[in-house]
Design a protein around this motif. Structure first.
Motif, PDB file in Angstrom:
ATOM      1  N   GLY A   5      71.814  -9.758 -25.906  1.00 15.21           N
ATOM      2  CA  GLY A   5      72.694  -8.828 -25.218  1.00 15.21           C
ATOM      3  C   GLY A   5      72.549  -7.399 -25.699  1.00 15.21           C
ATOM      4  N   LEU A   6      71.888  -7.214 -26.836  1.00 18.79           N
ATOM      5  CA  LEU A   6      71.650  -5.867 -27.356  1.00 18.79           C
ATOM      6  C   LEU A   6      70.259  -5.371 -26.973  1.00 18.79           C
ATOM      7  N   GLY A   7      69.217  -6.095 -27.409  1.00 16.87           N
ATOM      8  CA  GLY A   7      67.861  -5.605 -27.242  1.00 16.87           C
ATOM      9  C   GLY A   7      67.011  -6.387 -26.272  1.00 16.87           C
ATOM     10  N   GLY A   8      67.619  -7.267 -25.491  1.00 19.51           N
ATOM     11  CA  GLY A   8      66.867  -8.024 -24.508  1.00 19.51           C
ATOM     12  C   GLY A   8      66.574  -7.211 -23.260  1.00 19.51           C
ATOM     13  N   GLN A   9      65.846  -7.808 -22.342  1.00 20.62           N
ATOM     14  CA  GLN A   9      65.442  -7.105 -21.120  1.00 20.62           C
ATOM     15  C   GLN A   9      66.640  -6.669 -20.280  1.00 20.62           C
ATOM     16  N   PHE A  10      67.750  -7.412 -20.371  1.00 18.12           N
ATOM     17  CA  PHE A  10      68.947  -7.076 -19.595  1.00 18.12           C
ATOM     18  C   PHE A  10      70.116  -6.703 -20.512  1.00 18.12           C
ATOM     19  N   GLY A  11      69.807  -6.249 -21.731  1.00 12.14           N
ATOM     20  CA  GLY A  11      70.824  -5.955 -22.723  1.00 12.14           C
ATOM     21  C   GLY A  11      71.352  -4.526 -22.652  1.00 12.14           C
ATOM     22  N   GLU A  12      72.226  -4.209 -23.606  1.00 16.04           N
ATOM     23  CA  GLU A  12      72.940  -2.928 -23.593  1.00 16.04           C
ATOM     24  C   GLU A  12      72.015  -1.740 -23.874  1.00 16.04           C
ATOM     25  N   MET A  13      70.973  -1.933 -24.685  1.00 18.41           N
ATOM     26  CA  MET A  13      70.030  -0.838 -24.899  1.00 18.41           C
ATOM     27  C   MET A  13      69.317  -0.484 -23.597  1.00 18.41           C
ATOM     28  N   ARG A  14      69.030  -1.496 -22.793  1.00 19.81           N
ATOM     29  CA  ARG A  14      68.364  -1.273 -21.501  1.00 19.81           C
ATOM     30  C   ARG A  14      69.277  -0.503 -20.549  1.00 19.81           C
ATOM     31  N   THR A  15      70.522  -0.951 -20.392  1.00 17.78           N
ATOM     32  CA  THR A  15      71.414  -0.279 -19.457  1.00 17.78           C
ATOM     33  C   THR A  15      71.663   1.166 -19.892  1.00 17.78           C
ATOM     34  N   MET A  16      71.845   1.378 -21.191  1.00 22.32           N
ATOM     35  CA  MET A  16      72.074   2.730 -21.705  1.00 22.32           C
ATOM     36  C   MET A  16      70.907   3.653 -21.345  1.00 22.32           C
ATOM     37  N   MET A  17      69.705   3.226 -21.649  1.00 21.61           N
ATOM     38  CA  MET A  17      68.538   4.075 -21.423  1.00 21.61           C
ATOM     39  C   MET A  17      68.236   4.239 -19.933  1.00 21.61           C
ATOM     40  N   GLN A  18      68.415   3.174 -19.159  1.00 24.81           N
ATOM     41  CA  GLN A  18      68.086   3.243 -17.734  1.00 24.81           C
ATOM     42  C   GLN A  18      69.003   4.218 -16.999  1.00 24.81           C
ATOM     43  N   TYR A  19      70.312   4.105 -17.211  1.00 23.32           N
ATOM     44  CA  TYR A  19      71.245   4.960 -16.477  1.00 23.32           C
ATOM     45  C   TYR A  19      71.138   6.417 -16.935  1.00 23.32           C
ATOM     46  N   LEU A  20      70.954   6.628 -18.241  1.00 18.36           N
ATOM     47  CA  LEU A  20      70.856   8.006 -18.727  1.00 18.36           C
ATOM     48  C   LEU A  20      69.569   8.672 -18.241  1.00 18.36           C
ATOM     49  N   PHE A  21      68.458   7.946 -18.224  1.00 22.72           N
ATOM     50  CA  PHE A  21      67.230   8.560 -17.730  1.00 22.72           C
ATOM     51  C   PHE A  21      67.308   8.823 -16.233  1.00 22.72           C
ATOM     52  N   GLN A  22      67.984   7.946 -15.497  1.00 24.77           N
ATOM     53  CA  GLN A  22      68.185   8.222 -14.074  1.00 24.77           C
ATOM     54  C   GLN A  22      69.027   9.477 -13.896  1.00 24.77           C
ATOM     55  N   ALA A  23      70.024   9.671 -14.773  1.00 22.09           N
ATOM     56  CA  ALA A  23      70.860  10.873 -14.697  1.00 22.09           C
ATOM     57  C   ALA A  23      70.071  12.107 -15.124  1.00 22.09           C
ATOM     58  N   PHE A  24      69.305  11.999 -16.218  1.00 21.55           N
ATOM     59  CA  PHE A  24      68.513  13.144 -16.689  1.00 21.55           C
ATOM     60  C   PHE A  24      67.544  13.627 -15.606  1.00 21.55           C
ATOM     61  N   ASN A  25      66.946  12.675 -14.888  1.00 21.42           N
ATOM     62  CA  ASN A  25      65.895  13.000 -13.914  1.00 21.42           C
ATOM     63  C   ASN A  25      66.422  13.209 -12.499  1.00 21.42           C
ATOM     64  N   PHE A  26      67.743  13.207 -12.331  1.00 20.60           N
ATOM     65  CA  PHE A  26      68.335  13.268 -10.993  1.00 20.60           C
ATOM     66  C   PHE A  26      67.979  14.585 -10.298  1.00 20.60           C
ATOM     67  N   ARG A  27      67.718  14.501  -9.004  1.00 24.97           N
ATOM     68  CA  ARG A  27      67.401  15.692  -8.202  1.00 24.97           C
ATOM     69  C   ARG A  27      68.313  15.756  -6.974  1.00 24.97           C
ATOM     70  N   GLY A  28      68.719  16.970  -6.629  1.00 27.26           N
ATOM     71  CA  GLY A  28      69.524  17.174  -5.430  1.00 27.26           C
ATOM     72  C   GLY A  28      70.971  17.474  -5.747  1.00 27.26           C
ATOM     73  N   ALA A  29      71.367  18.739  -5.574  1.00 24.60           N
ATOM     74  CA  ALA A  29      72.730  19.157  -5.922  1.00 24.60           C
ATOM     75  C   ALA A  29      73.783  18.453  -5.084  1.00 24.60           C
ATOM     76  N   THR A  30      73.460  18.097  -3.831  1.00 23.39           N
ATOM     77  CA  THR A  30      74.456  17.434  -2.971  1.00 23.39           C
ATOM     78  C   THR A  30      74.775  16.029  -3.458  1.00 23.39           C
ATOM     79  N   GLY A  31      73.925  15.470  -4.303  1.00 21.95           N
ATOM     80  CA  GLY A  31      74.162  14.120  -4.827  1.00 21.95           C
ATOM     81  C   GLY A  31      74.865  14.105  -6.170  1.00 21.95           C
ATOM     82  N   LYS A  32      75.506  15.230  -6.545  1.00 19.78           N
ATOM     83  CA  LYS A  32      76.137  15.322  -7.866  1.00 19.78           C
ATOM     84  C   LYS A  32      77.096  14.170  -8.172  1.00 19.78           C
ATOM     85  N   PRO A  33      77.949  13.691  -7.244  1.00 16.60           N
ATOM     86  CA  PRO A  33      78.826  12.571  -7.590  1.00 16.60           C
ATOM     87  C   PRO A  33      78.058  11.328  -8.059  1.00 16.60           C
ATOM     88  N   TYR A  34      76.878  11.074  -7.500  1.00 20.72           N
ATOM     89  CA  TYR A  34      76.076   9.921  -7.924  1.00 20.72           C
ATOM     90  C   TYR A  34      75.495  10.161  -9.316  1.00 20.72           C
TER      91      TYR A  34
END
Length: 327
Positions: free
Chosen positions: A28-57
């Motif tokens: 649940g921490l370091g597995g393929q579907f664990g918390e380290m994965r969710t943390m990094m996936q969502y933050l990188f999606q946020a870091f790389n987000f494009r389009g000001a109209t999509g700010k709520p997402y």
């Protein structure tokens, strides 16, 4: 910027050490579907987000990703508590070495009987960035396509799979420390399922009938039912200290009927629980602060404190020189 509040996102319930449960929680921490994965996936999606109209997402991704940092902290600390010390052995910091077999047991005998021996050989009774099989966490797990719908679909699948695994983890152990953390994460995964389902719904995709996954009737887990009764699955935290998050434009309205309905709401952050620091483990030679070194640290601190408290003496005014008079 990110701020760290020294409170745990959920209470660490005390119980006996359980290295086998600790190793199961590593998935649940370091597995393929664990918390380290969710943390990094969502933050990188946020870091790389494009389009000001999509700010709520983007703000929704930031909020969930920031919460996942707290989940990594929670599950790692839980693993450390589950490996913390051998039952019946307290250690003696005044003795440089323990005598093997003293009082019928060796200090780290439990490292050989179950769980992941690396928790003791490498981690000094702490969590590791690996899965339950000991495989190191990999950045290749992270999915960030740059397409909003694809990313949200993948995130929904990720939360659902993580929740499925945590339901299995709950059934593997009766340890109170492990079950308290697992139950909290089951409920928060459900809240994140709601978050991504609502985001997809706002884009014209109806996911209400499919959630939650798995359909476990999780209320039969008493710890989970307590949290559901508190409505924890209907809240999403923004972790926006400046209150500029627009995630509330998405995470609102009615939750899917299949999870009992209810109004979805956003809050800045949970209140949290007191955070402590684990005791030293002399049998692991950690953290290794011997009496002489501690005395040196204390003496240095006292000198620095004395220097800080010493009043600043005013400088004497320089004597003015008399101008020379030419004759």
């Amino acid at each position: 910027m990110f701020l760290h509040v020294q409170r745990m996102i959920n209470e660490i319930v005390p119980d006996e050490p359980d290295p086998a449960a600790a190793n199961a929680l590593q998935e649940g921490l370091g597995g393929q579907f664990g918390e380290m994965r969710t943390m990094m996936q969502y933050l990188f999606q946020a870091f790389n987000f494009r389009g000001a109209t999509g700010k709520p997402y983007r703000d929704l991704l930031y909020g969930v990703g920031t919460e996942e940092i707290g989940h990594v902290e929670l599950i790692a600390t839980t693993i450390a508590r589950l490996t913390d010390g051998a039952p019946g052995y307290g250690g003696d910091p005044t003795e440089p070495l323990d005598v093997p077999g003293a009082d019928g047991a060796t200090p780290l005998a439990m490292a050989l009987s179950g769980g992941n021996i690396h928790h003791y050989l490498v981690g000094a009774q702490g969590a590791l960035p690996v899965d339950a099989a000991g495989n190191p966490w990999s950045g290749s797990y992270v999915y960030n396509s740059g397409n909003l719908v694809l990313d949200l679909l993948y995130n929904l699948m990720l939360e659902s799979t993580g929740r499925l695994q945590k339901c299995r983890l709950y059934e593997m152990t009766d340890n109170k420390t492990a079950r308290a953390t697992i139950s909290y994460l089951i409920v928060r995964d459900q809240a994140h399922e709601n978050a991504y389902a609502k985001a997809l719904e706002s884009l014209g995709i109806d996911w209400g009938k499919t959630l939650p996954i798995p359909k476990t009737n999780a209320e039969r887990f008493p710890e989970v039912k307590t949290l559901l009764d508190q409505g924890l699955h209907l809240k999403q935290f923004t972790f926006s200290a400046d209150d500029l998050s627009e995630a509330g434009k998405i995470y609102r309205g009615e939750a899917p009927a299949s999870v009992g309905g209810g109004r979805l709401t956003t809050e800045v952050m949970p209140e949290g629980f007191p955070m402590d620091i684990a005791a030293e483990r002399p049998e692991e030679f950690g953290p290794g602060l011997d009496p002489d070194l501690l005395a040196l640290v204390q003496a240095t601190a006292e000198l620095e404190l004395a220097d800080a408290e010493e009043p600043v003496k005013p400088k004497k005014a320089a004597a003015k020189k008399k101008p020379k008079v030419k004759k």
